[in-house]
Design a protein around this motif. Structure first.
Motif, mmCIF file in Angstrom:
data_model
loop_
_atom_site.group_PDB
_atom_site.id
_atom_site.type_symbol
_atom_site.label_atom_id
_atom_site.label_comp_id
_atom_site.label_asym_id
_atom_site.label_seq_id
_atom_site.Cartn_x
_atom_site.Cartn_y
_atom_site.Cartn_z
ATOM 1 N N SER A 135 0.811 -0.994 0.227
ATOM 2 C CA SER A 135 0.040 -0.049 -0.083
ATOM 3 C C SER A 135 0.743 1.294 -0.009
ATOM 4 O O SER A 135 1.761 1.500 0.782
ATOM 5 C CB SER A 135 -0.713 -0.067 1.206
ATOM 6 O OG SER A 135 -1.928 1.077 1.219
ATOM 7 N N ARG B 22 -3.939 6.714 -9.186
ATOM 8 C CA ARG B 22 -4.376 5.609 -10.229
ATOM 9 C C ARG B 22 -3.173 5.027 -10.986
ATOM 10 O O ARG B 22 -2.993 4.035 -11.361
ATOM 11 C CB ARG B 22 -5.113 6.467 -11.407
ATOM 12 C CG ARG B 22 -5.547 5.785 -12.787
ATOM 13 C CD ARG B 22 -6.229 6.429 -13.463
ATOM 14 N NE ARG B 22 -7.666 7.066 -13.254
ATOM 15 C CZ ARG B 22 -7.744 8.657 -13.000
ATOM 16 N NH1 ARG B 22 -6.733 9.136 -13.024
ATOM 17 N NH2 ARG B 22 -8.897 8.893 -12.303
ATOM 18 N N LEU C 20 -1.810 2.170 -8.766
ATOM 19 C CA LEU C 20 -2.700 1.088 -8.790
ATOM 20 C C LEU C 20 -2.527 0.414 -10.072
ATOM 21 O O LEU C 20 -2.486 -0.922 -10.155
ATOM 22 C CB LEU C 20 -4.021 1.466 -8.490
ATOM 23 C CG LEU C 20 -4.460 2.003 -7.117
ATOM 24 C CD1 LEU C 20 -5.797 2.604 -7.070
ATOM 25 C CD2 LEU C 20 -4.453 1.039 -5.988
ATOM 26 N N ASP C 21 -2.453 1.011 -11.247
ATOM 27 C CA ASP C 21 -2.164 0.296 -12.405
ATOM 28 C C ASP C 21 -0.971 -0.225 -12.542
ATOM 29 O O ASP C 21 -0.648 -1.211 -13.324
ATOM 30 C CB ASP C 21 -2.292 1.697 -13.545
ATOM 31 C CG ASP C 21 -3.778 2.098 -13.789
ATOM 32 O OD1 ASP C 21 -4.657 1.225 -13.332
ATOM 33 O OD2 ASP C 21 -4.110 3.137 -14.358
ATOM 34 N N LEU D 49 -11.290 4.403 -6.022
ATOM 35 C CA LEU D 49 -11.188 3.072 -5.727
ATOM 36 C C LEU D 49 -12.439 2.284 -6.192
ATOM 37 O O LEU D 49 -12.451 1.041 -6.312
ATOM 38 C CB LEU D 49 -10.956 2.809 -4.302
ATOM 39 C CG LEU D 49 -9.448 2.782 -3.875
ATOM 40 C CD1 LEU D 49 -8.776 1.478 -4.336
ATOM 41 C CD2 LEU D 49 -8.602 3.712 -4.167
ATOM 42 N N LYS D 50 -13.532 3.128 -6.312
ATOM 43 C CA LYS D 50 -14.546 2.293 -6.946
ATOM 44 C C LYS D 50 -14.505 1.574 -8.503
ATOM 45 O O LYS D 50 -15.134 0.558 -8.744
ATOM 46 C CB LYS D 50 -15.978 3.208 -7.067
ATOM 47 C CG LYS D 50 -16.203 3.698 -5.769
ATOM 48 C CD LYS D 50 -17.366 4.781 -5.870
ATOM 49 C CE LYS D 50 -17.789 5.596 -4.821
ATOM 50 N NZ LYS D 50 -18.804 6.650 -4.872
ATOM 51 N N ALA D 51 -13.395 2.161 -9.105
ATOM 52 C CA ALA D 51 -12.908 1.605 -10.343
ATOM 53 C C ALA D 51 -11.801 0.630 -10.134
ATOM 54 O O ALA D 51 -11.533 -0.061 -11.218
ATOM 55 C CB ALA D 51 -12.446 2.708 -11.232
ATOM 56 N N TYR D 52 -11.551 0.163 -8.900
ATOM 57 C CA TYR D 52 -10.454 -0.845 -8.789
ATOM 58 C C TYR D 52 -11.269 -1.883 -7.573
ATOM 59 O O TYR D 52 -10.866 -1.624 -6.319
ATOM 60 C CB TYR D 52 -9.439 -0.019 -8.353
ATOM 61 C CG TYR D 52 -8.614 0.620 -9.091
ATOM 62 C CD1 TYR D 52 -7.480 -0.053 -10.031
ATOM 63 C CD2 TYR D 52 -8.975 2.037 -9.599
ATOM 64 C CE1 TYR D 52 -6.863 0.751 -10.995
ATOM 65 C CE2 TYR D 52 -8.417 2.820 -10.348
ATOM 66 C CZ TYR D 52 -7.331 2.000 -11.332
ATOM 67 O OH TYR D 52 -6.613 2.960 -12.269
ATOM 68 N N PRO D 53 -12.061 -2.797 -8.001
ATOM 69 C CA PRO D 53 -12.764 -3.549 -6.822
ATOM 70 C C PRO D 53 -11.859 -4.517 -6.117
ATOM 71 O O PRO D 53 -12.244 -4.975 -5.114
ATOM 72 C CB PRO D 53 -13.870 -4.056 -7.692
ATOM 73 C CG PRO D 53 -13.397 -4.272 -9.136
ATOM 74 C CD PRO D 53 -12.492 -2.968 -9.227
ATOM 75 N N ASP D 54 -10.699 -4.705 -6.825
ATOM 76 C CA ASP D 54 -9.828 -5.715 -6.088
ATOM 77 C C ASP D 54 -8.440 -4.673 -5.347
ATOM 78 O O ASP D 54 -7.620 -5.382 -4.734
ATOM 79 C CB ASP D 54 -9.046 -6.699 -7.194
ATOM 80 C CG ASP D 54 -8.358 -5.886 -8.282
ATOM 81 O OD1 ASP D 54 -8.682 -4.742 -8.506
ATOM 82 O OD2 ASP D 54 -7.384 -6.487 -8.733
ATOM 83 N N LYS D 55 -8.760 -3.459 -5.112
ATOM 84 C CA LYS D 55 -7.511 -2.929 -4.583
ATOM 85 C C LYS D 55 -8.398 -1.943 -3.280
ATOM 86 O O LYS D 55 -9.536 -2.031 -3.012
ATOM 87 C CB LYS D 55 -7.167 -1.463 -5.508
ATOM 88 C CG LYS D 55 -6.704 -2.128 -6.819
ATOM 89 C CD LYS D 55 -5.263 -3.013 -6.824
ATOM 90 C CE LYS D 55 -4.901 -3.129 -8.092
ATOM 91 N NZ LYS D 55 -3.482 -3.646 -8.261
ATOM 92 N N GLU D 56 -7.548 -1.706 -2.408
ATOM 93 C CA GLU D 56 -8.065 -0.802 -1.063
ATOM 94 C C GLU D 56 -7.522 0.445 -0.947
ATOM 95 O O GLU D 56 -6.394 0.818 -1.149
ATOM 96 C CB GLU D 56 -7.717 -2.040 0.113
ATOM 97 C CG GLU D 56 -8.285 -3.318 0.033
ATOM 98 C CD GLU D 56 -8.151 -4.142 1.174
ATOM 99 O OE1 GLU D 56 -8.724 -5.203 1.364
ATOM 100 O OE2 GLU D 56 -7.303 -3.520 2.226
#
Length: 241
Positions: free
Chosen positions: A5, A30, A33-34, A63-70
Motif C-alpha cells: 500500500s 491511479r 494502482l495500475d 477506488l470504485k473503479a478498482y474493486p480488487d484494490k484497497e
C-alpha cells in the motif's frame, strides 16, 4: 506475498506547498494502482499539511473503479478524523496514537491504558464494515489485548527495525518483530507493517510470510527522485513477491 500500500502523504505535501492541485493525488494514485500496488494509504492530520479530508473522499471515489484494490486511511481517532472515515468507509482504517502537533508517528498504542477509549471507536468502525488496524510497537505480549478489544489487524511500527538494520543489533531487532508478528497471528490478528521501510530493508522483514501488508510513503517518494516513480513501485513489488 506481502501486499504493497503506497502512502501518498508526500504527494499531498508537495501539492500543498504551491497552493495548486499539482501534482494531482488522484492521478498519482491511479498510476500507482495500475502499476500493481494493492492499495493506497493516506494519513490526514488535523492541520491537513499533506493529505486532506477531501483527498479521502476523492480517493474512495477512485477506488470504485478498482474493486480488487484497497484504500487505507490512518490517523488519530478524534471526531473530525472519525467523521471523515465513517463518511468515506475505506476498506481499512489504521488507528495511530499521534499527538495533533506531531511531526510523524513515533510510537504504538498503549492498549492496556487506552482500551476504554479504543473499544467504542473500533466498534463504530467495524459496524460500518471497515477493517480496523492498531498501530503497535513490536511487543509480543500486547497482541492478545489488541485482539480482545476488537482489532482485526495490527500494524507494527518499524522505525526501530529500519534504524537498526545496518547495526550489529539487526538480528536481535528483527527477531523481536518476528515474535510480535507471530504472537499476533497466534491470536487471530492480521499483521501489517510500516514506518521508514525502504528498498534495502523491506524484503528481510517480510520474509517468512507473516506480514500481510506494508505501507510505504516517505522512502518510496525519496527513492523515486533517483529511479522514477514507476520503477520504484515495480522494485517494491519485486521485493515483496
Amino acid at each position: 506475498m506481502t501486499h504493497l500500500s503506497v502512502n501518498l502523504n508526500k504527494i499531498g505535501l508537495l501539492r500543498n506547498s504551491r497552493g495548486r492541485d499539482y501534482p494531482n493525488m488522484v492521478s498519482i494514485a491511479r498510476k500507482t494502482l495500475d502499476l500493481g500496488a494493492f492499495g493506497i494509504t493516506i494519513h490526514p492530520r488535523p492541520d491537513q499539511r499533506h493529505a486532506t479530508y477531501k483527498d479521502a473522499h476523492d480517493l474512495k471515489n477512485l477506488l470504485k473503479a478498482y474493486p480488487d484494490k484497497e484504500l487505507n486511511i490512518e490517523g488519530f481517532p478524534d471526531k473530525a478524523f472519525l467523521d471523515v472515515v465513517l463518511e468515506t468507509v475505506p476498506h481499512q482504517c489504521t488507528l495511530v496514537p499521534d499527538d495533533p502537533n506531531q511531526l510523524t508517528s513515533d510510537h504504538g498504542w498503549n492498549v492496556a491504558r487506552d482500551q476504554d477509549a479504543l473499544r467504542p471507536v473500533i466498534g463504530q468502525l467495524k459496524a460500518k464494515g471497515i477493517r480496523v488496524v492498531l498501530f503497535m510497537d513490536p511487543i509480543a505480549e500486547n497482541m492478545k489485548l489488541a485482539k480482545e478489544i476488537g482489532a482485526d489487524r495490527v500494524e507494527l511500527y518499524t522505525e526501530e527495525y529500519a534504524s537498526g538494520y545496518h547495526s550489529d543489533a539487526k538480528d536481535e531487532i528483527l527477531q523481536s518483530y518476528q515474535e510480535a508478528a507471530q504472537a499476533a497471528l497466534d491470536v487471530g490478528l492480521g499483521v501489517n507493517a510500516g514506518h521508514d521501510l525502504d528498498l534495502t530493508n523491506i524484503a528481510e522483514l517480510c520474509d517468512g510470510g507473516r506480514i500481510t501488508e506494508v505501507s510505504i510513503g516517505h522512502a518510496l517518494t525519496v527513492e523515486s527522485l533517483d529511479f522514477g516513480w514507476d520503477n520504484v513501485v515495480k522494485m517494491y513489488l519485486e521485493k515483496l513477491n
